[in-house]
Write a protein that holds these residues in place. Structure first.
Motif, PDB file in Angstrom:
ATOM      1  N   ARG A  18      35.873 -18.854  14.340  1.00 39.77           N
ATOM      2  CA  ARG A  18      37.029 -19.525  14.968  1.00 39.77           C
ATOM      3  C   ARG A  18      36.570 -20.446  16.094  1.00 39.77           C
ATOM      4  NH1 ARG A  18      39.525 -14.368  14.338  1.00 39.77           N
ATOM      5  NH2 ARG A  18      39.022 -13.851  16.514  1.00 39.77           N
ATOM      6  N   GLU A  19      35.617 -19.984  16.898  1.00 34.49           N
ATOM      7  CA  GLU A  19      35.096 -20.822  17.978  1.00 34.49           C
ATOM      8  C   GLU A  19      34.444 -22.087  17.418  1.00 34.49           C
ATOM      9  OE1 GLU A  19      32.498 -18.836  20.687  1.00 34.49           O
ATOM     10  OE2 GLU A  19      33.943 -17.278  21.204  1.00 34.49           O
ATOM     11  N   ALA A  20      33.715 -21.942  16.333  1.00 34.31           N
ATOM     12  CA  ALA A  20      33.039 -23.102  15.730  1.00 34.31           C
ATOM     13  C   ALA A  20      34.041 -24.114  15.208  1.00 34.31           C
ATOM     14  CB  ALA A  20      32.104 -22.636  14.614  1.00 34.31           C
ATOM     15  N   VAL A  21      35.124 -23.648  14.616  1.00 33.18           N
ATOM     16  CA  VAL A  21      36.169 -24.545  14.116  1.00 33.18           C
ATOM     17  C   VAL A  21      36.773 -25.333  15.268  1.00 33.18           C
ATOM     18  CG1 VAL A  21      38.462 -24.630  13.064  1.00 33.18           C
ATOM     19  CG2 VAL A  21      36.681 -23.169  12.067  1.00 33.18           C
ATOM     20  N   VAL A  22      37.016 -24.667  16.391  1.00 36.08           N
ATOM     21  CA  VAL A  22      37.588 -25.336  17.570  1.00 36.08           C
ATOM     22  C   VAL A  22      36.622 -26.391  18.100  1.00 36.08           C
ATOM     23  CG1 VAL A  22      38.295 -24.990  19.969  1.00 36.08           C
ATOM     24  CG2 VAL A  22      39.062 -23.398  18.210  1.00 36.08           C
ATOM     25  N   VAL A  23      35.340 -26.040  18.201  1.00 30.44           N
ATOM     26  CA  VAL A  23      34.341 -26.990  18.701  1.00 30.44           C
ATOM     27  C   VAL A  23      34.229 -28.191  17.767  1.00 30.44           C
ATOM     28  CG1 VAL A  23      31.887 -27.339  19.171  1.00 30.44           C
ATOM     29  CG2 VAL A  23      33.025 -25.264  19.973  1.00 30.44           C
ATOM     30  N   ALA A  37      25.922 -24.695  10.402  1.00 30.71           N
ATOM     31  CA  ALA A  37      25.419 -23.459  11.002  1.00 30.71           C
ATOM     32  C   ALA A  37      26.386 -22.297  10.880  1.00 30.71           C
ATOM     33  CB  ALA A  37      25.099 -23.700  12.479  1.00 30.71           C
ATOM     34  N   VAL A  38      27.695 -22.574  10.904  1.00 32.17           N
ATOM     35  CA  VAL A  38      28.669 -21.481  11.007  1.00 32.17           C
ATOM     36  C   VAL A  38      29.800 -21.585   9.991  1.00 32.17           C
ATOM     37  CG1 VAL A  38      30.319 -20.306  12.530  1.00 32.17           C
ATOM     38  CG2 VAL A  38      28.169 -21.178  13.473  1.00 32.17           C
ATOM     39  N   VAL A  39      30.569 -22.655  10.037  1.00 30.51           N
ATOM     40  CA  VAL A  39      31.824 -22.725   9.276  1.00 30.51           C
ATOM     41  C   VAL A  39      31.581 -22.565   7.782  1.00 30.51           C
ATOM     42  CG1 VAL A  39      33.854 -24.114   8.751  1.00 30.51           C
ATOM     43  CG2 VAL A  39      32.890 -24.141  11.076  1.00 30.51           C
ATOM     44  N   ASN A  40      30.517 -23.159   7.266  1.00 32.95           N
ATOM     45  CA  ASN A  40      30.237 -23.080   5.832  1.00 32.95           C
ATOM     46  C   ASN A  40      29.514 -21.798   5.422  1.00 32.95           C
ATOM     47  OD1 ASN A  40      31.388 -25.589   5.625  1.00 32.95           O
ATOM     48  ND2 ASN A  40      29.452 -26.691   5.461  1.00 32.95           N
ATOM     49  N   GLN A  41      29.185 -20.943   6.385  1.00 35.97           N
ATOM     50  CA  GLN A  41      28.506 -19.686   6.081  1.00 35.97           C
ATOM     51  C   GLN A  41      29.545 -18.583   5.863  1.00 35.97           C
ATOM     52  OE1 GLN A  41      25.352 -20.054   5.548  1.00 35.97           O
ATOM     53  NE2 GLN A  41      25.335 -22.121   6.425  1.00 35.97           N
ATOM     54  N   SER A  42      29.211 -17.638   5.010  1.00 40.82           N
ATOM     55  CA  SER A  42      30.193 -16.619   4.622  1.00 40.82           C
ATOM     56  C   SER A  42      30.249 -15.432   5.573  1.00 40.82           C
ATOM     57  CB  SER A  42      29.882 -16.115   3.204  1.00 40.82           C
ATOM     58  OG  SER A  42      28.556 -15.616   3.137  1.00 40.82           O
ATOM     59  N   LEU A 102      29.611 -17.634  20.108  1.00 38.83           N
ATOM     60  CA  LEU A 102      29.075 -18.819  19.437  1.00 38.83           C
ATOM     61  C   LEU A 102      27.920 -19.404  20.236  1.00 38.83           C
ATOM     62  CD1 LEU A 102      29.299 -20.981  17.167  1.00 38.83           C
ATOM     63  CD2 LEU A 102      30.854 -22.235  18.693  1.00 38.83           C
ATOM     64  N   HIS A 103      28.044 -19.400  21.540  1.00 36.14           N
ATOM     65  CA  HIS A 103      27.003 -19.916  22.426  1.00 36.14           C
ATOM     66  C   HIS A 103      25.716 -19.093  22.267  1.00 36.14           C
ATOM     67  CE1 HIS A 103      25.346 -21.997  25.903  1.00 36.14           C
ATOM     68  NE2 HIS A 103      25.003 -20.834  26.409  1.00 36.14           N
ATOM     69  N   VAL A 104      25.844 -17.783  22.190  1.00 33.45           N
ATOM     70  CA  VAL A 104      24.669 -16.930  22.000  1.00 33.45           C
ATOM     71  C   VAL A 104      23.993 -17.260  20.673  1.00 33.45           C
ATOM     72  CG1 VAL A 104      23.827 -14.560  21.769  1.00 33.45           C
ATOM     73  CG2 VAL A 104      25.684 -15.072  23.380  1.00 33.45           C
ATOM     74  N   LEU A 105      24.783 -17.328  19.629  1.00 34.56           N
ATOM     75  CA  LEU A 105      24.238 -17.554  18.284  1.00 34.56           C
ATOM     76  C   LEU A 105      23.506 -18.889  18.183  1.00 34.56           C
ATOM     77  CD1 LEU A 105      24.128 -16.384  15.376  1.00 34.56           C
ATOM     78  CD2 LEU A 105      26.189 -17.713  14.900  1.00 34.56           C
TER      79      LEU A 105
END
Length: 263
Positions: A18-23, A37-42, A102-105
């Motif tokens: 969710r954080e990645a979608v917002v960013v 990195a995130v949104v397209n990953q399952s 998300l920042h940590v990842l």
């Protein structure tokens, strides 16, 4: 601290996504990276495989092979994702400047180096020592964090900043430990009697050096720039070159509070 439940890992992953979608929506320049990195990953395993491969690979073919190795490790050993969840929560709990998971990842290289090490350690234990050494070399070169594949590390480790952290062969680290930049844990060059063992909840401050067959007891604190050549009892603070015991730690859980005040 036990391993995270699968539901905890899924919940944390949903928050990260969710954080990645917002960013991605707020910063169009970052949208391609957020999706890759995130949104397209399952799930978290898929994202970590992608991020580790991106971080430590120098070309496309290397990246493909590295991702496959990471994916296979996560598929064959789900506990790696459970412990990755604990590791990810550690800076959220201990670093007041951390804005979110998300920042940590994406931006805590100590976290990615640690997850890559956990894969190299699994390879090492499985007898694939040359592949484990290759992983170790690439992690060191790319992320400036050197953890020998033989090193055993408990859950919820927090490597803050990460640059210059060096952990040598045979070191054992218990859970809930916090390590700052430029920390060195190693056997003595002239002695093969053993490597350091770090107890639960220990805080190793910036530039601390622990050498030889010594034990740092649970919830001990090692001051910045200290050189530890002898065991430290549980709950004590050690500081200086060579380190001396100055008192029992004023903070009962120094690795969790990150309190570097010396009594």
């Amino acid at each position: 601290m036990g391993l995270a439940l699968p539901a905890e890992s899924a919940s944390l992953w949903n928050t990260i996504r969710r954080e990645a979608v917002v960013v991605a929506a707020a910063e169009p320049a970052l949208a391609p990276w957020m999706h890759e990195a995130v949104v397209n990953q399952s799930n978290l395993a898929s994202a970590l495989a992608q991020l580790i491969a991106t971080a430590i690979s120098s070309n496309r073919d290397e990246k493909t092979v590295t991702r496959r190795i990471a994916e296979r490790a996560y598929r064959d050993d789900p506990s790696l994702i459970e412990i990755a969840t604990l590791d990810l929560r550690a800076p959220l709990d201990r670093d007041p400047a951390c804005p979110g998971p998300l920042h940590v990842l994406l931006h805590f290289k100590g976290y990615i180096a640690l997850q890559a090490h956990r894969i190299s350690h699994r390879l090492w234990k499985g007898g694939q020592t040359e592949l484990a050494r290759e992983f170790h070399g690439r992690i060191t070169q790319a992320l400036h964090v050197s953890i020998h594949p033989s090193v055993t590390i408990g859950g919820a480790l927090f490597i803050d900043h990460g640059t210059g952290v060096t952990i040598g062969e045979g070191v054992v680290i218990d859970e809930d430990v916090s390590i700052l930049q430029e920390v060195t844990l190693s056997s003595l060059p002239e002695c093969h009697a053993g490597a350091p063992r770090i107890g639960r909840g220990v805080l190793l401050s910036a530039g601390a050096i622990v050498l030889g067959n010594v034990y740092i007891g649970d919830f001990a604190k090692i001051g910045a720039g200290s050189l530890v050549l002898a065991s430290v009892p549980s709950g004590y603070t050690a500081v200086g070159v060579p380190a001396r015991l100055i008192s029992s730690a004023s903070d009962a859980r120094p690795a969790l509070t990150m309190d570097q005040f010396l009594p």
